[in-house]
Design a protein around this motif. Sequence first.
Motif, mmCIF file in Angstrom:
data_model
loop_
_atom_site.group_PDB
_atom_site.id
_atom_site.type_symbol
_atom_site.label_atom_id
_atom_site.label_comp_id
_atom_site.label_asym_id
_atom_site.label_seq_id
_atom_site.Cartn_x
_atom_site.Cartn_y
_atom_site.Cartn_z
ATOM 1 N N ALA A 166 0.946 -1.193 0.125
ATOM 2 C CA ALA A 166 0.046 -0.013 -0.071
ATOM 3 C C ALA A 166 0.960 1.220 -0.219
ATOM 4 N N ASP A 167 1.810 1.196 0.766
ATOM 5 C CA ASP A 167 2.899 2.350 0.694
ATOM 6 C C ASP A 167 3.626 2.570 -0.578
ATOM 7 N N VAL A 168 4.039 1.624 -1.259
ATOM 8 C CA VAL A 168 4.540 1.421 -2.572
ATOM 9 C C VAL A 168 3.553 2.395 -3.540
ATOM 10 N N TRP A 169 2.226 1.588 -3.392
ATOM 11 C CA TRP A 169 1.359 2.010 -4.291
ATOM 12 C C TRP A 169 1.004 3.524 -4.351
ATOM 13 N N ALA A 170 0.882 3.848 -3.081
ATOM 14 C CA ALA A 170 0.468 5.404 -2.834
ATOM 15 C C ALA A 170 1.853 6.404 -3.460
ATOM 16 N N TYR A 171 2.858 5.708 -3.111
ATOM 17 C CA TYR A 171 3.983 6.492 -3.440
ATOM 18 C C TYR A 171 4.110 6.716 -5.182
ATOM 19 N N LEU A 172 3.677 5.682 -5.753
ATOM 20 C CA LEU A 172 3.632 5.588 -7.318
ATOM 21 C C LEU A 172 2.421 6.147 -8.078
ATOM 22 N N VAL A 173 1.258 5.892 -7.308
ATOM 23 C CA VAL A 173 0.018 6.208 -7.807
ATOM 24 C C VAL A 173 -0.682 7.250 -7.101
ATOM 25 N N GLY A 174 -1.110 6.837 -5.732
ATOM 26 C CA GLY A 174 -1.828 7.598 -5.001
ATOM 27 C C GLY A 174 -1.731 8.868 -4.462
ATOM 28 N N ASP A 175 -0.448 9.181 -4.221
ATOM 29 C CA ASP A 175 -0.075 10.514 -3.515
ATOM 30 C C ASP A 175 -0.218 11.556 -4.614
ATOM 31 N N GLU A 176 -0.286 12.982 -4.019
ATOM 32 C CA GLU A 176 -0.579 13.918 -4.807
ATOM 33 C C GLU A 176 0.693 14.360 -5.857
#
Length: 287
Positions: free
Chosen positions: A66-76
């Motif tokens: 989930a952290d990697v996904w957020a870093y690559l896709v989900g975060d601003e």
Amino acid sequence: MSEFGLVPLEDRRSVARHVAMGRLRSVGWNLARTILSAVSVAAITLLLWVAWVAWVDNDFIAKGPADVWAYLVGDEDAGENRAEVLDLLGRTLIDSGIGFTAGMAAAIVLAGLIVLSKGIEAAVMPVAMILRAVPLIAMAPVIILIFGRGFSSVAVISGIVVLFPALVTIVFGLRAVSPQMRDVVHVYGGSDWDALRRVAFPSALPSLFAAIRISVPGAITGALIAEWLATGQGIGYGVVSAAGRSQNTKVWALVVVITVVSLVLYTVAQIVESFVLSRFGKEAGRA
């Protein structure tokens, strides 16, 4: 059978269609098994990753999917992160291609020479084993001093990682050809080189592709080492730089991306192997 004992043309066409369909089915099954194997490896790795993160229970060090996904896709700022990762990945793939080409080319040429000459084997194999046995981190300063920090160093460092396992595998395949097949070439006036080219190399296709499959992740590993120790570019340097700045999510993202790419390239090599061997390998009656 016809009047002269020949197989009618229509029957020959029917046999040819049957053989072709058999090959296609074989390739299809091999392709399905390869993809299923790759998906299984990815799923098992993902489960082990999630279990390890839960066991460590340290949000600062252990980053999950989930952290990697957020870093690559989900975060601003995921777009900027993704662009940076892809830029580093592109550099690493170029470096890997350089090392793979250099290592495999050297392995194929040396394997042919070793099979043709015992003297060349006695000269080459000890050097190859030394290059394999000595840690690259110990040889890197000398390599950089001789070849600099550019294209040549990448080719040498990554090529060394590829060379030895590919060389041993290809030599094994070239020597597996039966003496009777070599004798046929010699009886018709062919030389040792003709036997190597016309008999040994076609028969060694499975070993050649085994060497390619081994060398694909090996070339990526070699490129990462070269980037870390020599060029200061690509994912190899990006991981070291991010770790030094405690950018742990970036470290995990880079590791995950290069791992996925390695698995994909390995799977592609297996798929190409299935197609080529179905056309030119023993299943096709050509070895």
